[in-house]
Design an enzyme around this catalytic site. Structure first.
Site, PDB file in Angstrom:
ATOM      1  N   GLU B 161       0.833  -1.213   0.000  1.00  0.00           N
ATOM      2  CA  GLU B 161       0.000   0.000   0.000  1.00  0.00           C
ATOM      3  C   GLU B 161       0.859   1.250   0.000  1.00  0.00           C
ATOM      4  O   GLU B 161       2.029   1.231   0.351  1.00  0.00           O
ATOM      5  CB  GLU B 161      -0.955   0.036   1.187  1.00  0.00           C
ATOM      6  N   GLU B 304       4.446  -0.430   1.391  1.00  0.00           N
ATOM      7  CA  GLU B 304       4.550  -0.700  -0.054  1.00  0.00           C
ATOM      8  C   GLU B 304       4.485  -2.190  -0.378  1.00  0.00           C
ATOM      9  O   GLU B 304       4.451  -2.559  -1.551  1.00  0.00           O
ATOM     10  CB  GLU B 304       5.868  -0.159  -0.652  1.00  0.00           C
TER      11      GLU B 304
END
Lengths: 336, 336
Positions: B161, B304
């Site tokens: 994310e 991420e």
């Protein structure tokens, strides 16, 4: 370690598109590699896992779940590529360097490095494992092997071992080097039951009483209580450090070799990369003695270098981050 | 999960040349994969890291060290291959699937999956993040995307994310879902100072007071306090599980999505593979809520999907152990 290379690496990491230090141990690894090699770590290193094997006289005391002949059988398994360490080395793009440091059998294979000091140690429960000269010879073989591998182009090393019974000498060495009770230093090794655990504790207590090792003299502890593969790994660690190569430390037995190396030459510590914490009870204590914090907790207790092999992926990741990540400026990302 | 496949995998692992269970978490992973896929895991799986991005209205409260526009700047960095997740995905042989779930900008790129529900959430400190229908729509996009990727041949997923400010909604959701104090749920995110930490705590306390989320209704908590990328990841997890694909859970924000998925559909838990524990303070608590134990502790706090990407190496290792290791019989090694 080269302090200016460390600082340069650290500064460079802060220009990459991520919050400062947010890659944690990967960034620490990149900085450590810079300090060791004296340059920004921008190339994935050629890797060797040195797996040293030897037999242990203390097996006569019934301290292992497996018979001694498994040591030589597993060495053949390493040479034929079927052991866990072979699988994980292939995955990591590393070569397994298998060394007979003192197996109680005559092993021959074109890929085997024979550096046999003698056919297994003496039974530490009744006398010394090896003479001081034999310990020095084993360390010497390890140093020379690290030299030889560095000459061949290997730049990143890992420690592995095989030796039925070898958690017993390792626990004995830990008890003495750390000044702790035998009870705290021992674990179940390959998976022994309570009765064998009692034999293991008794054997170690007798070994310490009979041999009276000097805790201030690492060579004395190593020769009286240790193993030939442990002594060889001490040499590999010292040799790698002397050649400016980082070395990944595997589990309990390899970490005892690392502790011995660090006691003999404290500067060698900065070349060591911890990998995992194993299920073998004493391992966490050894790592604390070394001041090293494990990166993985995989509940493993196999040895052979398996935890270290898995850690190669993290070392490569640290290099690739340095090599491939975009900078804030290059990617047009706001810093704050 | 397929219990007979799990048992078959477990029995097969015990025939391989190692002490029983000595590969710890790798063996557990192999057994889990067998249970998920219904067969012995003998092939390395094709991997996708789904990185979902969205903006957060709560950034107006000054809860992040970075400005909101970094969300879209970083999405472009992902698409151009320069972020940490790109580097680690390449290393792992995985593809990055970058999804705009609700970035506050019009992003266009041939590789971008646009599933924008709206341009960022509302400010949770003064109202709901999104409507219940919007949360359901975001989850739906995630499920469909997992379906689509499974159709393309991906068999192993990971959650990633990007969303400046998204540790704030995550901590708010954790406080409510776990029933703990806000103080225990919050951390420093990208690296905020004490003053911003106070703003973050205040914003979350106001968010809970204003929105009155129902802790027993995960969708209510998600829509009132969450984020569009979090909702999307809930869908990806549910979709992967529904397709019989394992999914590796990354850090704090991804784990909040996992907790939401597990509350909505408890069976999804058995498809989740934990990766690392991050430096973000609430992460360990979320993992405890899920009953998942991290395999790595790398002091990371980047998100991420970076921790999950590193974990792919361990999943591959579990498969390769099953596929390539010799048996006791085949290698002529004594079992005891």
């Amino acid at each position: 370690p080269n302090e200016s290379a460390r600082q340069e690496a650290s500064r460079y990491l802060d220009t990459l598109t991520k919050p400062m230090r947010s890659l944690g141990r990967l960034e620490e690894l990149a900085v450590q590699l810079a300090g060791i090699t004296g340059t920004l770590p921008l190339d994935v290193m050629r890797k060797a896992i040195v797996v040293m094997a030897a037999d242990h006289g203390v097996c006569k005391e019934g301290v292992s779940a497996y018979p001694s002949e498994v040591t030589s059988q597993m060495v053949m398994n390493f040479l034929n590529g079927g052991a866990a360490i072979n699988v994980l080395a292939r995955q990591a793009g590393a070569d397994v360097v298998c060394v007979d440091m003192g197996v109680n059998a005559d092993l021959q294979h074109e890929s085997l490095y024979v550096r046999k000091v003698k056919r297994g140690t003496g039974n530490i429960a009744i006398g010394e494992a090896m003479s001081r000269d034999e310990a020095i010879a084993a360390i010497g073989h390890g140093i020379e092997l690290a030299e030889e591998l560095a000459e061949k182009g290997y730049r990143l090393f890992a420690t592995g071992e095989m030796g039925i019974g070898n958690t017993t000498p390792s626990a004995a060495m830990l008890a003495v080097l750390a000044g702790i009770e035998v009870e705290q230093a021992i674990g179940r090794g390959t998976g022994i039951d309570d009765i064998a655990m009692k034999r293991k504790r008794d054997a170690i207590e007798r070994a310490i009483a009979v041999n009276r090792p000097d805790a201030e003299d690492p060579l004395d502890v190593l020769s009286k209580l240790g193993g030939l593969e442990i002594a060889g790994l001490v040499g590999v660690i010292l040799g790698a450090a002397a050649r400016g190569c980082p070395i990944v430390i595997d589990g309990f037995i390899a970490s005892i070799a690392a502790l011995t190396a660090a006691r003999l030459a404290p500067q060698s510590l900065s070349y060591m990369i911890p990998s995992h914490v194993s299920q073998e009870r004493g391992h966490r204590l050894v790592l604390e003695q070394l001041g090293l914090e494990p990166m993985m907790d995989l509940k493993m207790r196999l040895g052979e270098g398996t935890g270290a092999a898995l850690c190669f992926n993290l070392v490569d990741a640290a290099v690739l981050i340095m090599k491939e990540m975009a900078t804030f400026e290059g990617a047009g990302v706001s810093r704050e």
